[in-house]
Write an enzyme that holds these catalytic residues in place. Structure first.
Site, PDB file in Angstrom:
ATOM      1  CG  HIS A  94      -1.936   4.079   6.805  1.00  0.00           C
ATOM      2  ND1 HIS A  94      -2.482   2.963   7.389  1.00  0.00           N
ATOM      3  CD2 HIS A  94      -1.093   3.612   5.845  1.00  0.00           C
ATOM      4  CE1 HIS A  94      -1.965   1.878   6.813  1.00  0.00           C
ATOM      5  NE2 HIS A  94      -1.126   2.253   5.860  1.00  0.00           N
ATOM      6  CG  ASP A 138      -0.401  -0.179   2.536  1.00  0.00           C
ATOM      7  OD1 ASP A 138       0.676  -0.786   2.637  1.00  0.00           O
ATOM      8  OD2 ASP A 138      -1.008   0.278   3.520  1.00  0.00           O
TER       9      ASP A 138
HETATM   10 ZN    ZN Z   1       0.265   0.853   5.202  1.00  0.00          ZN
HETATM   11 ZN    ZN Z   2       2.852  -1.271   6.635  1.00  0.00          ZN
END
Ligand code: ZN
Ligand code: ZN
Length: 308
Positions: free
Chosen positions: A269, A64
């Site tokens: 996040h 990610d």
């Molecule tokens: Zn992450």
């Molecule tokens: Zn991570």
């Protein structure tokens, strides 16, 4: 100096929230932090372009945060003569990019330099005439780097009365002194900038630290910054999960920012489980700890003014 959040989510890109990536623009130079899948979409929307990208700093090798890097390198090769690019990251970032480059044999029309963090290595990852970038390992389930971008200190305030007292005529010579250059007067005397300037003023500073639990190095990266972009993945009630996965709850993140004397904190996040309606709850929990904390959102822009 301004920033744009290209995405504010974690784990996977969602229709309502792309993966966390930060783009900073300063005097025509672009500096990017992380690129997950889909980062290109909001980069296009931002209108910042990609030609002037000088640095791409990757926090760690979780998908990610880095699966968007190859696509970005390809995208940048679409513009003529884009200039060199420095990629910062943990050990293995160079191999990852080179393997994808080899497998897909995609075209790159610019030099790419990889700088990988090493234990006991330099604390300054990158430096150019405008800024320097420091890095430190954080506390996650794999080696994850936190970054701190600092603008170089500025010359002190110009004191016109001192310049006049020394016989420097107003005009271009004042400008040179203001920019830190020495000047020579008609009578042969040399005037140094120190003689007409106040003490140097510190530059602006930001911190980008995602995928971490609170740690000593996180405080160090965050200390006294103008703007801190921090992992704020979970609500306080999901603390156990946050700890197990190496993340922070929003109140953890807000507390770190406040204790580190950050001027403002933007929490990113955000877990994909939280819909837009939940973001208000996350924001409330963060603000309860630090009134200058807020939840980030995709394509949100931040001007970073000088404090003095
Ligand atoms: Zn992450
Ligand atoms: Zn991570």
């Amino acid at each position: 100096m301004e920033c744009i959040l290209l995405g504010s989510g974690g784990m996977m890109p969602m229709p309502y929230r792309l993966l966390t990536s930060l783009l900073l623009r300063h005097q025509g130079g672009l500096y990017m932090f992380d690129a997950g899948e889909g980062t290109q979409i909001n980069l296009k929307k931002s209108g910042f372009g990609i030609k002037d990208l000088r640095v791409l700093a990757v926090s760690h090798l979780h998908g990610d945060h880095c699966l968007g890097v190859p696509g970005l390198l390809m995208m940048r090769a679409q513009v003529p003569d884009p200039g060199p690019l420095t990629v910062l990251g943990p050990p293995g970032i160079g191999r990852f990019i080179q393997q994808v480059h080899e497998s897909l044999a995609f075209f790159i029309n610019y030099p790419v330099t990889f700088v990988e963090w090493t234990e006991g290595g330099p604390q300054v990852a990158y430096e150019d005439p405008l800024v320097r970038i420091l890095w430190a390992p954080l506390k996650h389930t794999t080696l994850c780097l936190g970054y701190r971008l600092e603008e170089h200190p500025r010359p002190g305030k110009f004191k016109p009365d001192r310049a006049e007292g020394l016989g420097v005529p107003p005009g271009p010579l004042w400008g040179k002194l203001q920019h830190g250059e020495h000047v020579t007067l008609d009578d042969g005397r040399t005037i140094l900038p120190d003689q007409v300037l106040g003490p140097p003023r510190s530059g602006r500073k930001i911190c980008y630290a995602v995928d971490t639990q609170p740690s000593k190095d996180l405080y160090r990266m965050c200390h006294d910054v103008d703007l801190a972009f921090l992992d704020g993945m979970f609500l306080p009630e999901h603390r156990e999960e946050a700890v197990n996965k190496g993340h922070m709850t929003v109140d953890d993140a807000a507390r770190v920012a406040a204790r580190a004397s950050a001027q403002r904190a933007v929490l990113v996040h955000i877990s994909p489980r939280y819909t837009e309606e939940d973001v208000g709850k996350l924001a409330d929990a963060a603000r309860a700890r630090f009134e200058k904390a807020e939840m980030g959102s995709d394509l949100q822009r931040f001007e970073i003014p000088y404090r003095d």
